[in-house]
Structures are given as C-alpha cells and as structure tokens.
Design an enzyme around this catalytic site. Structure first.
Site, PDB file in Angstrom:
ATOM      1  N   PRO A   1       0.853  -1.205   0.000  1.00 53.12           N
ATOM      2  CA  PRO A   1       0.000   0.000   0.000  1.00 53.12           C
ATOM      3  C   PRO A   1       0.887   1.252   0.000  1.00 53.12           C
ATOM      4  O   PRO A   1       1.372   1.691   1.038  1.00 53.12           O
ATOM      5  CB  PRO A   1      -0.810  -0.134   1.295  1.00 53.12           C
ATOM      6  CG  PRO A   1      -0.055  -1.087   2.151  1.00 53.12           C
ATOM      7  CD  PRO A   1       0.840  -1.917   1.288  1.00 53.12           C
TER       8      PRO A   1
ATOM      9  N   ASP B   1       5.592   2.480   2.625  1.00 55.26           N
ATOM     10  CA  ASP B   1       4.678   1.346   2.803  1.00 55.26           C
ATOM     11  C   ASP B   1       3.792   1.638   4.022  1.00 55.26           C
ATOM     12  O   ASP B   1       4.275   1.682   5.155  1.00 55.26           O
ATOM     13  CB  ASP B   1       5.537   0.083   3.027  1.00 55.26           C
ATOM     14  CG  ASP B   1       4.714  -1.186   3.143  1.00 55.26           C
ATOM     15  OD1 ASP B   1       3.528  -1.095   3.490  1.00 55.26           O
ATOM     16  OD2 ASP B   1       5.284  -2.269   2.888  1.00 55.26           O
ATOM     17  N   HIS B   2       2.513   1.822   3.764  1.00 55.81           N
ATOM     18  CA  HIS B   2       1.602   2.242   4.849  1.00 55.81           C
ATOM     19  C   HIS B   2       1.379   1.140   5.887  1.00 55.81           C
ATOM     20  O   HIS B   2       0.813   1.388   6.943  1.00 55.81           O
ATOM     21  CB  HIS B   2       0.271   2.717   4.268  1.00 55.81           C
ATOM     22  CG  HIS B   2      -0.383   3.797   5.093  1.00 55.81           C
ATOM     23  ND1 HIS B   2      -0.131   3.978   6.431  1.00 55.81           N
ATOM     24  CD2 HIS B   2      -1.272   4.776   4.754  1.00 55.81           C
ATOM     25  CE1 HIS B   2      -0.848   4.981   6.898  1.00 55.81           C
ATOM     26  NE2 HIS B   2      -1.537   5.488   5.890  1.00 55.81           N
ATOM     27  N   ARG B   3       1.823  -0.068   5.593  1.00 60.96           N
ATOM     28  CA  ARG B   3       1.712  -1.121   6.610  1.00 60.96           C
ATOM     29  C   ARG B   3       2.733  -0.898   7.713  1.00 60.96           C
ATOM     30  O   ARG B   3       2.584  -1.366   8.832  1.00 60.96           O
ATOM     31  CB  ARG B   3       1.959  -2.505   5.982  1.00 60.96           C
ATOM     32  CG  ARG B   3       0.909  -2.920   4.983  1.00 60.96           C
ATOM     33  CD  ARG B   3       1.332  -4.163   4.238  1.00 60.96           C
ATOM     34  NE  ARG B   3       2.572  -3.977   3.515  1.00 60.96           N
ATOM     35  CZ  ARG B   3       3.194  -4.928   2.819  1.00 60.96           C
ATOM     36  NH1 ARG B   3       2.673  -6.144   2.786  1.00 60.96           N
ATOM     37  NH2 ARG B   3       4.295  -4.694   2.167  1.00 60.96           N
TER      38      ARG B   3
ATOM     39  N   ILE C   1       4.732   2.310   7.931  1.00 61.10           N
ATOM     40  CA  ILE C   1       5.007   3.728   8.214  1.00 61.10           C
ATOM     41  C   ILE C   1       3.699   4.510   8.185  1.00 61.10           C
ATOM     42  O   ILE C   1       2.806   4.221   7.384  1.00 61.10           O
ATOM     43  CB  ILE C   1       5.999   4.267   7.157  1.00 61.10           C
ATOM     44  CG1 ILE C   1       7.370   3.599   7.353  1.00 61.10           C
ATOM     45  CG2 ILE C   1       6.146   5.774   7.243  1.00 61.10           C
ATOM     46  CD1 ILE C   1       8.255   3.641   6.142  1.00 61.10           C
TER      47      ILE C   1
END
Ligand code: CAO
Length: 465
Positions: free
Chosen positions: A263, A437-439, A441
């Site tokens: 993501p 990476d939104h998982r 950060i």
C-alpha cells in the site's frame, strides 16, 4: 519394529489449514521436532514438527490437502532408540492441552506392553495415553499416493516466515543455497536471489523452462479484473512489434508485484539546496584533479542515512508479522541503462564520505550501463533513491523496491522565489517525493522524514548533530 501414525497436533483456532509444503518423503529418517509439512491459514504459515524419531513408511497427505487437528500426516516406523514428546507450540500456534500427537498401532502397543522398542521410542505422556489413541493401521483408510520424487527431493531448509516471504516474491527456495547454519536459507539469501533474478544475473528454473521471465502483463483474472484489452493495432495504422528486453521483463514483474502488494503513499516536499549546490560546485573545483565528480546524489545518500538513523522504521523490512530493523545502511540508487532499470547498492553508506560515495556511484552506474553488475552489487539495500534530477520533472511516485519499505524520488532542482520574511529571494529548490509502505510507516512519520531530509539538505552541518 513398531509403526505409529503422526497426527496434526492442536493448531489453535483453525478449523482446517492447507498443506503448502511437504518436507519429508517415504524412507526419510526423521528426528524429533523435525518439520514434516508446512501448512497455511489465511493468517500465517507454520511447520508441523514430528513428535517421534523414526523412518517415514507412508505419507498420508499431499500438496493442497486440508488438514486439521488429528489428521494423519504419515506413518512412522519408530527408531529403536528413538524418543517422542508432546508437540511443541509452533510460532503463532497455541497448543492447548498436551495431546498425544502420535496415534499408536497395535504393534506399537504390544511393543509398549513388552517394554522394549516402544518404551524407548515414546515419552511417558505418550505411552500413558496409548489406550486412548490406538489406531489400527489395517483399519486406516488407504493413503493417497503423495508426492512425485521431484517434489520431494531436496526440500530446502528455511523457516516458515522465510518460506512465506519467498512465496510472496515467487522465489523458488529449491534454487537457493542457504547461507545460514546447516545450510538454512535466510532472508538475505532470498533477497539476494530475488535481486539477481531482477537484474538478469540469474534465471529461475521456471523462467529458463518457459524461455522468459514472468512479465507484468498478466491477464488480471487472478485479481478478478477484466481481461487485458486485446486490440489489433494494425487496423488503425502501421505498427512494429518488438519483444521486451530481459531486464525490462524481470524488473516489470517485480515492479508490478510491489505496486500491487504494497500500500504505497507518496509525500512530496521541497528542500532548499542553494547553499549545498554552491558547496558542491566549490568542492568539485577543489577536487578537479582527482577525477571524481561530486554529485548531488552522493549528498542525498548521506542525508538519507541520517534520516534513516533518526527514523529506523524506514530502515526496516516486513518479515511475516515481524519488522526487521537493519543496523546497517546500504543505499540503492536507480540507474537508467540501455537495457532497463538497475539498482546498484552503495554498501555501508554511513561509513563513507561524499567523495567515496561519488566515486563508487560512478563506477557502479558505469557497470550497470555496461551490464556488468554482479548480484552482490545489487543486493542488500535498505532504502533506495531514484533520481531524475539530471533529466527533469517536478514530482513523481516511485515504486518501493520490496522488501524495503520506502523509496525517495528526486527531480530537477529549480530556482524559485522563496519568501524570506522580508522579501522573495531566489533559492534553488529540490523536489522530493517519498513513497512509503503504509503497513509499516504512518503519514506523520513520512512527513517528519521528509522535513528532516529537507533540513539537512538546507544546512548539511545538521548531519553532524
Ligand atoms: N537537479 C538538477 N540537476 C541535477 C540534479 C538535480 N536534482 N541531479 C543531477 N543533476 C545534474 C548533474 O549535476 C549533472 O549536471 P552536469 O552534467 O552539468 O554536471 C546532470 O544533471 C547529470 O547528472 P547524472 O544523472 O549524470 O548524475 P547523477 O549523479 O545525478 O545520477 C544516475 C546518476 C545513475 C542516478 C543517473 O544517471 C540515472 O540513471 N538516473 C535515472 C534514474 C531513474 O531512471 N530513475 C527512475 C526509476 S523509476 O523508473
């Protein structure tokens, strides 16, 4: 000789799990706790260990089967001097009651009564539960003929998380030589292999067999998407068809996977590099004779190392549900080559000066363009910088180079009027685009990372703080 059934122990809350790997074959001598199969739920994968020591006489599962607690995995002829124990808890798997995991055959029971082989082959709790777990072999259903020899041969030694990671990348573990203890395949091994494939340095057996790497132009059906439009372009005008180059095919497949699986979010920011550029020009004059050209990218690498130290999440990688925080600072940089995109890596950038980095970058970029980069020169990066500064553009969305969790895109710096508080002043502004990476950060962290980077680039003395 006595034969026992090896059963799936308590696997927690799962109704049933799929068998994704079979790690043993008929005739294998197995040790206590040796992994037998890997199963996968929608949440995690885990290895099912053996509770006995002996020789596999039959396999009762095959790839793709679904198993649950109590399913018989294999028949094992117990070793005369073997041991047995209750199933240990696999990572992430709650083992509830200490159940007997090996159901015992009449022969084994007889042996137990007689004391001899079985008593030495089974631990006391197992022996004590014999009566409850008798499962006559003769009455058991005919087993499925299981794996082909090819599938069973040479099962690679790797932890479930590494297996899962390799599966996600599409890396065939059987083609990797493990560098860990007893040849165990490590995360680094998988990453190095993946990068080598991406760089075209090696081909997987599957690629070699098909004659090409997997390209990014899949049908999309696996994702439930509409099929790719099939157009006869020649109907609309003259066309020329050319096969994509090898590196483009390989990097395309990797980029596609990263784009789909990560993501991505991209934060854009600006850095005032007026003073830094003046210093760079000066330093280049001073070092003219050395033949080394100090580039803005070398300063960016140093600035990123500082930001990675301040925000360690950006220097991490996802490994299953764990985050691996790297204590080294290897920085990849995207290099445009006639064959396609390559990512050479400056190792230990924290320990090198800007001059040394500039020199190394120039050597690596040259090798990349000549197609002479080795796998070691493209592996191990923690973070990547993609600079289009020499070309142009304002901002873009770089794609993260998995398993890294962020990438910095840089475009061409331009003179812009900046309000100083009293007046507009001409300042050289460098556009920064950070994809993350939104998982791993959060947006606030990313904004702080960019702000820190811009601060350092604005006043490089801050690197020393
Ligand atoms: N702003 C303005 N000018 C810049 C700049 C920036 N951000 N970065 C570099 N420049 C200038 C340099 O100073 C140099 O100018 P001079 O020739 O006048 O000295 C010129 O642009 C060319 O620089 P360069 O590109 O040769 O050197 P570099 O260190 O900036 O980059 C390398 C090296 C290998 C990264 C680069 O050649 C390259 O391949 N870039 C493309 C990367 C890429 O394709 N990214 C996209 C990946 S996603 O598809």
């Amino acid at each position: 000789m006595s034969t026992v059934e090896l059963k799936v122990p308590d696997i927690g809350d799962f109704e049933s799990v799929g068998v994704i790997e079979i790690l043993v074959k008929v005739g294998d001598a197995i040790e206590l706790e040796q992994s037998l199969i890997t199963v996968e739920s929608d949440k995690a994968s885990m290895e099912i260990p053996s509770s006995v020591k002996g020789v596999i006489s039959e396999l009762r599962v095959k790839l793709g089967d679904r198993v649950k607690e109590g399913s018989v995995l294999a028949m094992v002829t117990l070793a005369a001097s073997g041991e047995s124990r209750e199933m240990p808890a696999s990572p992430g798997v709650a083992v509830a009651a200490p159940e007997v995991s090996a159901a015992i055959t009449p022969a084994a029971l007889q042996a137990a009564a007689g004391g001899a082989p079985l008593a030495s082959a089974l631990s006391p709790p197992v022996a004590a539960s014999l009566a409850a777990t008798v499962a006559p072999v003769a009455a058991s259903p005919a087993h499925n003929p299981t794996q082909t020899p090819a599938l069973l041969a040479q099962v690679p030694h790797a932890s479930p998380s590494i297996r899962k990671f390799a599966r996600e990348l599409g890396v065939p573990l059987s083609e990797i030589k493990g560098s860990g203890p007893k040849g165990r395949i490590t995360l680094d091994d998988v990453q190095a292999f993946s990068r080598s494939v991406m760089a075209g340095a090696i081909q997987t057996t599957a690629q070699a067999a098909s004659g090409s790497a997997r390209t990014s132009s899949g049908s999309g059906e696996a994702l439930g998407l509409l099929p790719w439009p099939k157009v006869d372009f020649a109907k609309f005008g003259p066309v020329e068809r050319k096969e994509m180059g090898r590196i483009k095919k390989i990097s395309g497949a990797n980029l596609h996977r990263n784009w789909v699986m990560i993501p991505h979010v991209t934060n854009h920011d600006d850095a005032d590099i007026t003073d830094l550029e003046a210093f760079r020009v000066l330093a280049n004059k001073e070092h003219e004779k050395s033949g080394i050209k100090i580039t803005m990218l070398a300063f960016l690498i140093k600035a990123c190392v500082s930001a990675l130290k301040k925000f360690p999440d950006f220097n991490a990688s996802l490994d299953g549900e764990d985050l691996v925080y790297k204590q080294y600072y290897h920085i990849g940089f995207a290099a445009d080559t006639p064959n396609g995109l390559m990512v050479p890596v400056i190792k230990d950038a924290d320990k090198k000066g800007v001059l040394e980095i500039s020199q190394e970058m120039s050597d690596l970029a040259k090798k990349a363009r000549e197609g002479k980069l080795g796998p070691a020169q493209m592996s191990g990066a923690c973070f990547t910088i993609s600079s289009l500064g020499g070309i142009g553009g304002r901002y873009f969305t770089p794609i993260i180079n998995a398993p890294e969790v962020a990438i910095l895109g840089v475009c061409k710096s331009q003179m812009q009027p900046v309000w100083s508080g009293q007046a507009f002043e001409p300042r050289l502004i460098l556009p920064l685009s950070l994809s993350w990476d939104h998982r791993v950060i959060d947006g606030a962290q990313a904004a702080r990372f960019n702000a820190h980077l811009a601060q350092i680039l604005g006043d490089f003395r801050r690197v020393l703080l």
